[in-house]
Design a protein around this motif. Structure first.
Motif, mmCIF file in Angstrom:
data_model
loop_
_atom_site.group_PDB
_atom_site.id
_atom_site.type_symbol
_atom_site.label_atom_id
_atom_site.label_comp_id
_atom_site.label_asym_id
_atom_site.label_seq_id
_atom_site.Cartn_x
_atom_site.Cartn_y
_atom_site.Cartn_z
ATOM 1 N N GLY A 13 0.818 -1.210 0.000
ATOM 2 C CA GLY A 13 0.000 0.000 0.000
ATOM 3 C C GLY A 13 0.852 1.259 0.000
ATOM 4 O O GLY A 13 0.577 2.204 -0.737
ATOM 5 N N LEU A 17 1.077 3.958 -3.037
ATOM 6 C CA LEU A 17 0.792 5.351 -2.710
ATOM 7 C C LEU A 17 1.964 6.244 -3.108
ATOM 8 O O LEU A 17 1.779 7.293 -3.739
ATOM 9 C CB LEU A 17 0.505 5.468 -1.215
ATOM 10 C CG LEU A 17 0.058 6.799 -0.676
ATOM 11 C CD1 LEU A 17 -1.302 7.162 -1.254
ATOM 12 C CD2 LEU A 17 -0.032 6.733 0.834
ATOM 13 N N SER A 24 2.149 11.449 -10.285
ATOM 14 C CA SER A 24 1.222 12.555 -10.503
ATOM 15 C C SER A 24 1.916 13.903 -10.302
ATOM 16 O O SER A 24 1.607 14.875 -10.996
ATOM 17 C CB SER A 24 0.010 12.429 -9.586
ATOM 18 O OG SER A 24 0.386 12.503 -8.235
ATOM 19 N N TYR A 38 -3.189 7.180 -12.269
ATOM 20 C CA TYR A 38 -2.401 7.558 -11.100
ATOM 21 C C TYR A 38 -3.282 7.761 -9.874
ATOM 22 O O TYR A 38 -2.903 7.454 -8.753
ATOM 23 C CB TYR A 38 -1.574 8.799 -11.388
ATOM 24 C CG TYR A 38 -0.631 8.582 -12.547
ATOM 25 C CD1 TYR A 38 0.386 7.639 -12.449
ATOM 26 C CD2 TYR A 38 -0.770 9.268 -13.736
ATOM 27 C CE1 TYR A 38 1.243 7.401 -13.501
ATOM 28 C CE2 TYR A 38 0.081 9.040 -14.797
ATOM 29 C CZ TYR A 38 1.087 8.098 -14.675
ATOM 30 O OH TYR A 38 1.921 7.867 -15.723
ATOM 31 N N PHE A 39 -4.484 8.284 -10.097
ATOM 32 C CA PHE A 39 -5.413 8.448 -8.986
ATOM 33 C C PHE A 39 -5.929 7.097 -8.500
ATOM 34 O O PHE A 39 -6.129 6.897 -7.304
ATOM 35 C CB PHE A 39 -6.562 9.362 -9.391
ATOM 36 C CG PHE A 39 -6.092 10.735 -9.799
ATOM 37 C CD1 PHE A 39 -5.384 11.533 -8.909
ATOM 38 C CD2 PHE A 39 -6.323 11.218 -11.068
ATOM 39 C CE1 PHE A 39 -4.934 12.789 -9.269
ATOM 40 C CE2 PHE A 39 -5.887 12.469 -11.450
ATOM 41 C CZ PHE A 39 -5.186 13.266 -10.548
ATOM 42 N N ILE A 40 -6.103 6.175 -9.413
ATOM 43 C CA ILE A 40 -6.493 4.815 -9.028
ATOM 44 C C ILE A 40 -5.354 4.149 -8.260
ATOM 45 O O ILE A 40 -5.582 3.442 -7.282
ATOM 46 C CB ILE A 40 -6.891 3.995 -10.274
ATOM 47 C CG1 ILE A 40 -8.193 4.518 -10.848
ATOM 48 C CG2 ILE A 40 -7.008 2.506 -9.949
ATOM 49 C CD1 ILE A 40 -8.580 3.917 -12.173
ATOM 50 N N ILE A 42 -3.139 5.684 -6.354
ATOM 51 C CA ILE A 42 -3.138 6.284 -5.024
ATOM 52 C C ILE A 42 -4.265 5.706 -4.177
ATOM 53 O O ILE A 42 -4.061 5.350 -3.006
ATOM 54 C CB ILE A 42 -3.244 7.819 -5.131
ATOM 55 C CG1 ILE A 42 -1.984 8.391 -5.760
ATOM 56 C CG2 ILE A 42 -3.492 8.445 -3.759
ATOM 57 C CD1 ILE A 42 -2.101 9.857 -6.139
ATOM 58 N N ALA A 43 -5.456 5.583 -4.757
ATOM 59 C CA ALA A 43 -6.598 5.033 -4.016
ATOM 60 C C ALA A 43 -6.358 3.572 -3.642
ATOM 61 O O ALA A 43 -6.701 3.145 -2.533
ATOM 62 C CB ALA A 43 -7.865 5.162 -4.849
ATOM 63 N N THR A 44 -5.741 2.808 -4.537
ATOM 64 C CA THR A 44 -5.423 1.411 -4.241
ATOM 65 C C THR A 44 -4.397 1.324 -3.111
ATOM 66 O O THR A 44 -4.514 0.467 -2.235
ATOM 67 C CB THR A 44 -4.875 0.708 -5.496
ATOM 68 O OG1 THR A 44 -5.831 0.818 -6.544
ATOM 69 C CG2 THR A 44 -4.589 -0.753 -5.229
ATOM 70 N N LEU A 46 -3.995 3.497 -0.673
ATOM 71 C CA LEU A 46 -4.694 3.812 0.577
ATOM 72 C C LEU A 46 -5.550 2.648 1.045
ATOM 73 O O LEU A 46 -5.600 2.342 2.244
ATOM 74 C CB LEU A 46 -5.557 5.063 0.386
ATOM 75 C CG LEU A 46 -4.814 6.382 0.270
ATOM 76 C CD1 LEU A 46 -5.773 7.498 -0.108
ATOM 77 C CD2 LEU A 46 -4.096 6.702 1.559
ATOM 78 N N LEU A 47 -6.201 1.988 0.103
ATOM 79 C CA LEU A 47 -7.050 0.841 0.442
ATOM 80 C C LEU A 47 -6.219 -0.315 0.997
ATOM 81 O O LEU A 47 -6.578 -0.904 2.020
ATOM 82 C CB LEU A 47 -7.838 0.384 -0.786
ATOM 83 C CG LEU A 47 -8.777 -0.792 -0.587
ATOM 84 C CD1 LEU A 47 -9.923 -0.382 0.326
ATOM 85 C CD2 LEU A 47 -9.294 -1.276 -1.915
#
Length: 58
Positions: A13, A17, A24, A38-40, A42-44, A46-47
């Protein structure tokens, strides 16, 4: 007590991140439009970090 449960998931993670934020920022510095990938990423990240933290507490 030596509890290492969820450490690998949290590490992945953090790596996702870190890579997503750096990529980005490079796009932003270059004046390009940020892509959804890139946003996906980052979200992955964090998840995965959240899942690893929950697994460590259990």
């Amino acid at each position: 007590m030596n509890n290492h449960k969820g450490s690998i998931i949290r590490l992945f993670g953090v790596v996702f991140l870190f890579v997503g934020i750096l990529d980005s920022m490079l796009l932003w510095r270059g004046g390009l439009v940020g892509h959804g990938f890139y946003f996906i990423l980052i979200a992955t990240g964090l998840l995965l970090y959240a899942i690893g933290s929950i697994a460590r507490q259990n």
